[in-house]
Structure formats: C-alpha cells, structure tokens
Design a protein around this motif. Structure first.
Motif, mmCIF file in Angstrom:
data_model
loop_
_atom_site.group_PDB
_atom_site.id
_atom_site.type_symbol
_atom_site.label_atom_id
_atom_site.label_comp_id
_atom_site.label_asym_id
_atom_site.label_seq_id
_atom_site.Cartn_x
_atom_site.Cartn_y
_atom_site.Cartn_z
ATOM 1 N N LEU A 69 0.826 -1.204 0.000
ATOM 2 C CA LEU A 69 0.000 0.000 0.000
ATOM 3 C C LEU A 69 0.861 1.255 0.000
ATOM 4 N N LEU A 70 0.727 2.051 -1.046
ATOM 5 C CA LEU A 70 1.350 3.367 -1.106
ATOM 6 C C LEU A 70 0.260 4.390 -0.809
ATOM 7 N N PHE A 71 0.460 5.239 0.185
ATOM 8 C CA PHE A 71 -0.615 6.096 0.667
ATOM 9 C C PHE A 71 -0.245 7.572 0.558
ATOM 10 N N CYS A 72 -1.280 8.420 0.589
ATOM 11 C CA CYS A 72 -1.062 9.866 0.589
ATOM 12 C C CYS A 72 -1.689 10.524 1.808
ATOM 13 N N GLY A 73 -2.314 9.729 2.674
ATOM 14 C CA GLY A 73 -3.037 10.332 3.780
ATOM 15 C C GLY A 73 -4.332 10.946 3.265
ATOM 16 N N ARG A 74 -4.581 12.185 3.633
ATOM 17 C CA ARG A 74 -5.797 12.848 3.176
ATOM 18 C C ARG A 74 -5.500 13.783 2.006
ATOM 19 N N ALA A 75 -6.448 13.865 1.095
ATOM 20 C CA ALA A 75 -6.320 14.776 -0.035
ATOM 21 C C ALA A 75 -6.536 16.212 0.434
ATOM 22 N N LEU A 76 -5.828 17.139 -0.191
ATOM 23 C CA LEU A 76 -5.966 18.552 0.130
ATOM 24 C C LEU A 76 -7.081 19.154 -0.715
ATOM 25 N N SER A 77 -7.974 19.876 -0.066
ATOM 26 C CA SER A 77 -9.123 20.474 -0.747
ATOM 27 C C SER A 77 -9.347 21.896 -0.251
ATOM 28 N N GLN A 78 -9.768 22.756 -1.163
ATOM 29 C CA GLN A 78 -10.201 24.081 -0.737
ATOM 30 C C GLN A 78 -11.578 23.975 -0.083
ATOM 31 N N THR A 79 -11.981 25.009 0.634
ATOM 32 C CA THR A 79 -13.328 25.066 1.167
ATOM 33 C C THR A 79 -14.333 24.947 0.013
ATOM 34 N N GLY A 80 -15.301 24.042 0.157
ATOM 35 C CA GLY A 80 -16.282 23.839 -0.898
ATOM 36 C C GLY A 80 -15.751 23.053 -2.073
ATOM 37 N N GLY A 81 -14.564 22.451 -1.923
ATOM 38 C CA GLY A 81 -13.970 21.689 -3.007
ATOM 39 C C GLY A 81 -14.359 20.217 -2.955
ATOM 40 N N HIS A 82 -13.740 19.429 -3.827
ATOM 41 C CA HIS A 82 -14.118 18.023 -3.949
ATOM 42 C C HIS A 82 -13.830 17.227 -2.684
ATOM 43 N N GLY A 83 -12.905 17.691 -1.862
ATOM 44 C CA GLY A 83 -12.600 16.983 -0.625
ATOM 45 C C GLY A 83 -13.305 17.534 0.596
ATOM 46 N N ASP A 84 -14.218 18.484 0.395
ATOM 47 C CA ASP A 84 -14.993 19.059 1.494
ATOM 48 C C ASP A 84 -16.357 18.373 1.498
ATOM 49 N N SER A 85 -16.577 17.499 2.456
ATOM 50 C CA SER A 85 -17.786 16.671 2.464
ATOM 51 C C SER A 85 -18.980 17.342 3.132
ATOM 52 N N ARG A 86 -18.827 18.577 3.580
ATOM 53 C CA ARG A 86 -19.930 19.257 4.245
ATOM 54 C C ARG A 86 -21.032 19.635 3.244
ATOM 55 N N THR A 87 -22.263 19.479 3.664
ATOM 56 C CA THR A 87 -23.383 19.971 2.868
ATOM 57 C C THR A 87 -23.524 21.473 3.098
ATOM 58 N N ARG A 88 -24.429 22.105 2.357
ATOM 59 C CA ARG A 88 -24.594 23.553 2.482
ATOM 60 C C ARG A 88 -24.986 23.972 3.898
ATOM 61 N N GLY A 89 -25.707 23.121 4.598
ATOM 62 C CA GLY A 89 -26.172 23.482 5.929
ATOM 63 C C GLY A 89 -25.213 23.159 7.043
ATOM 64 N N THR A 90 -24.091 22.535 6.722
ATOM 65 C CA THR A 90 -23.094 22.184 7.741
ATOM 66 C C THR A 90 -22.045 23.278 7.804
ATOM 67 N N GLN A 91 -21.910 23.910 8.942
ATOM 68 C CA GLN A 91 -20.997 25.043 9.060
ATOM 69 C C GLN A 91 -19.661 24.672 9.706
ATOM 70 N N VAL A 92 -19.685 23.711 10.598
ATOM 71 C CA VAL A 92 -18.477 23.388 11.354
ATOM 72 C C VAL A 92 -17.592 22.431 10.560
ATOM 73 N N LYS A 93 -16.332 22.801 10.414
ATOM 74 C CA LYS A 93 -15.373 21.925 9.729
ATOM 75 C C LYS A 93 -14.821 20.924 10.736
ATOM 76 N N ASP A 94 -14.934 19.644 10.439
ATOM 77 C CA ASP A 94 -14.453 18.607 11.349
ATOM 78 C C ASP A 94 -13.666 17.580 10.553
ATOM 79 N N ASP A 95 -12.359 17.791 10.446
ATOM 80 C CA ASP A 95 -11.514 16.790 9.784
ATOM 81 C C ASP A 95 -10.366 16.405 10.715
ATOM 82 N N HIS A 96 -10.734 16.157 11.964
ATOM 83 C CA HIS A 96 -9.731 15.757 12.955
ATOM 84 C C HIS A 96 -9.029 14.483 12.484
ATOM 85 N N PRO A 97 -7.703 14.411 12.636
ATOM 86 C CA PRO A 97 -6.958 13.261 12.106
ATOM 87 C C PRO A 97 -7.325 11.920 12.713
#
Length: 404
Positions: free
Chosen positions: A126-154
């Motif tokens: 397994l070759l890994f990259c950890g987590r992908a880097l995403s801008q706010t509202g980008g492809h790696g931001d899983s929050r819906t429009r109504g979710t305000q709190v960012k929670d990507d604790h490792p």
C-alpha cells in the motif's frame, strides 16, 4: 514477504517488449532471483505450470481502501476501527483479484500500510497519501450547504482535509509528508461525490497549487491531482503536477502538456460505469448520481486521444464501497480503445514508473519483488483473462503463493 519458490515450465511475459519467454523463474527471499531454462533449487517449493502464462503482479494506482461506502460524507462519523476492519477486508479481496500493489488516492494512512507490511492482514503493498488537500467547498470538502463546522480531525475517518491559502496548504502538505505520504493528492477540480461543487469548476489558485508542488518536490515526492476538465487538467500540468487522476474532459493542449512535462494520466473508467449501474445502492447520494453522466461518456474518448498521442497511461479504478468487486472490469473497458499489451503495461511497467518503483514491481527481471500472477489463458490474445479472476491460477506475493 521472504518466500522461496520455483516456477517451472512457464510462459513469462515481459510487459515492456510484449514477448513471451519459455522457461523457469526462481524466487528467493521474496525477490526474483533468476529466470532461465532448467533452473535448479534444492528444498524449495516448486510449481510445474505446464505452459501457463506468468506476468508481474498487477498495480492499481487509484484506489480508496477506506471507502467502505459511496456516501463519502458519512465516513468522518464512522469509527476508525470499523473503517480499518473494512479496509483490511477490501485489501484482502484486491489481492485475490491479482493486485499486489495499490496506490491509495486519499483515505489510507501509515497505520494500514504498516499493518499490511508486517503481515497483520493479507493485502497488496500500500502506497498512501493520507488525506487529499481540498479548498473550502472543493471536492474533498464533504460538508453539505447546511453544515458550518469543519471537522476533519486526524483521528476520524475521511478522505479529505480542507486547507485554504498558501501558508495553510504548505502546512497541510508538510503534515502529510511528515506522516510518510508517498505522494500528495490535491483536488484541482470539482467531482462527482462532493456535495457542493460543480464538475466544471477549477479549484485552488495557481499560487496554492504551486506551493503544494514545491513542498512535494522538496521531499522528493510528487503531486497527483483530481481533475476532469481541460482547464483544470492544463493548469495542474503547467504548475508541475505529475499525475492527473481521471482527466475525462481533457483536450489536445492537455495531451501536449502531458508529453512536455513527462506526466502521467490515470483514467478510472470503471467507477463511472459502476456508479451509474449501482451507485445509489451503495450509498451514493442522488445529487451525486446525477453528476455521473457529465463524465461517463467522455472517459473513453479522452483515453483514446491520450493513448494515440503516446501519453503515459496508468491503471486506476477509484471504486467505492461494495463496487470494489468490479476492479478487474477496467481491463475490459480500456480494451475498447487500447491493445491488450497497452492495458497490461498500464497495470505493470508504466504504473511502476509513476510510483517510482521501476525495477521493483511491474517486471519479471531479477531483483524485483517476487509478485506474480499465473494465468490459465493468454492475456495478449484475450484481455478478458485479466478481467475475470476465475482465470487466475495463482497469485504470488513476495515469493509466497497467496491465492491458488
């Protein structure tokens, strides 16, 4: 893996030349020791293959082993131990499908890689990259429009981490590299599985992308970018990204940039086929399912355009949840526009080059890891032999028979 093994009377396929050699192959201490006629090895397990085809173990350069569901937004609320157990099972089944090395394109970490390497569970390297880097509202931001709190604790499961601004993306890239990332993944365009972006958007500024590339290069690593449209693909290539993931909507300028920068394209056709067929059954939200058509039809055309021009193309699947079982179907889809040998190279020698493992995997040359696939048919005559694991007589990893 430190296995010793002797394979007799094999048809050995060299992916680079596309030629068969008849003879024996000896594995010692997990490596290919020698290839030739009438090899001798005392007190070593021996398999008489009676003319069966042997090729290097397969490489899938775009997987998400932690994606236990297609509802990626739900992963952060899953227990890390539950996701790890799911990942171990997913990787075990990948090995059954002939994949002895995989490159994770976000989600997996050093814990899974170390556990596999130590033999705590069976699965591909397994070759890994950890987590992908995403801008706010980008492809790696899983929050819906109504979710305000960012929670990507490792400590939580998830595929992406949100970072905005040059200083923040530098810190995020450095953090993934600190944890041993083999590459950095960045979201450079919109995507199917993200809730708030458009597929035709570009993501991250040129300054942010350039900073991420600089950090990867400083650590002798590279950047892989999720990108669909020609605009997103071309920006990424111009800024030094080494591999483009998907690239369904690339154009002629994209092809020129791939060649000029010696970059790689990793198409993932099977995931769109699978998402359209059964994505909703495996958790894909309806809003994401409706996006699939935007990229499904263009994928083969993009692959054909790139292949004809001589772009370096690597095997990838990008499957999620219960759709992982379709991993080998990518061989059949690509064969619609590529020759069997071209597709085989994408999953062996060219993949090894992208992963900076040339001479280590993707070859039957002495010194390489003894990761091998034994087939009961000729994949150069019928790529379906690789598309259907029922044709796999043995899978060998590190010189040990792990399947068959």
């Amino acid at each position: 893996m430190t296995g010793n093994l002797l394979l007799r009377n094999a048809r050995l396929l060299d992916p680079l030349s596309g030629e068969y050699t008849e003879g024996d192959l000896r594995c010692a201490d997990g490596r290919i020791a020698e290839v030739g006629p009438d090899l001798a090895a005392a007190d070593v397990p021996t398999l008489d293959l009676r003319g069966a085809v042997v090729l290097p173990g397969l490489v899938d350069a775009h997987v998400h082993v932690t994606a236990s569901t297609a509802d990626l937004g739900s992963l952060p609320s899953s227990s890390p131990s539950y996701v790890a157990a799911h990942s171990a099972r997913t990787m075990s089944r990948m090995l059954d499908r002939g994949f002895t090395t995989v490159r994770d394109a976000s989600g997996a970490d050093y814990g899974l890689a170390d556990a596999q390497a130590e033999g705590l569970f069976r699965g591909p390297r397994l070759l890994f990259c950890g987590r992908a880097l995403s801008q706010t509202g980008g492809h790696g931001d899983s929050r819906t429009r109504g979710t305000q709190v960012k929670d990507d604790h490792p400590c939580c499961a998830g595929l992406g981490r949100v970072a905005d601004g040059v200083d923040a993306v530098r810190a995020a890239a450095r953090d993934e590299l600190r944890k041993g990332a083999h590459h950095i993944k960045v979201m450079a365009s919109g995507g199917v599985a993200s809730p708030t972006d458009r597929i035709d958007s570009t993501q991250y500024s040129a300054e942010e992308l350039r900073a991420i590339v600089e950090e990867a290069e400083a650590a002798n690593r590279y950047v892989a970018a999720h990108a669909y449209t020609a605009r997103a693909v071309n920006r990424a290539l111009e800024l030094g990204v080494r591999s483009i993931e998907h690239g369904n909507l690339l154009d002629d300028r994209s092809v020129s940039l791939f060649l000029a920068h010696d970059a790689f394209l990793v198409p993932t056709l099977v995931t769109y086929w699978a998402l359209k067929e059964e994505g909703r059954e495996h958790g894909l939200p309806e809003s994401s399912w409706r996006k699939v058509d935007e990229v499904l039809g263009a994928g083969l055309a993009a692959l054909d355009r790139a292949a004809r021009a001589g772009v370096k193309i690597v095997y990838g699947t990008d499957l999620l949840g219960g759709m992982h079982r379709h991993q080998n179907h990518e061989f059949r889809l690509r064969a619609e526009v590529q020759t069997p040998l071209e597709v085989i190279r994408s999953a062996t020698s060219t993949a090894a080059e992208l992963l900076n493992l040339t001479g280590e995997i993707g070859t039957l040359a002495p010194g390489a890891h003894a990761d091998l696939l034994v087939l009961d048919g000729d994949p150069l005559a019928d790529i379906g032999v690789l598309a259907e694991p029922k044709h796999f007589r043995h899978v060998v990893q590190g010189g040990e028979v792990v399947v068959g």
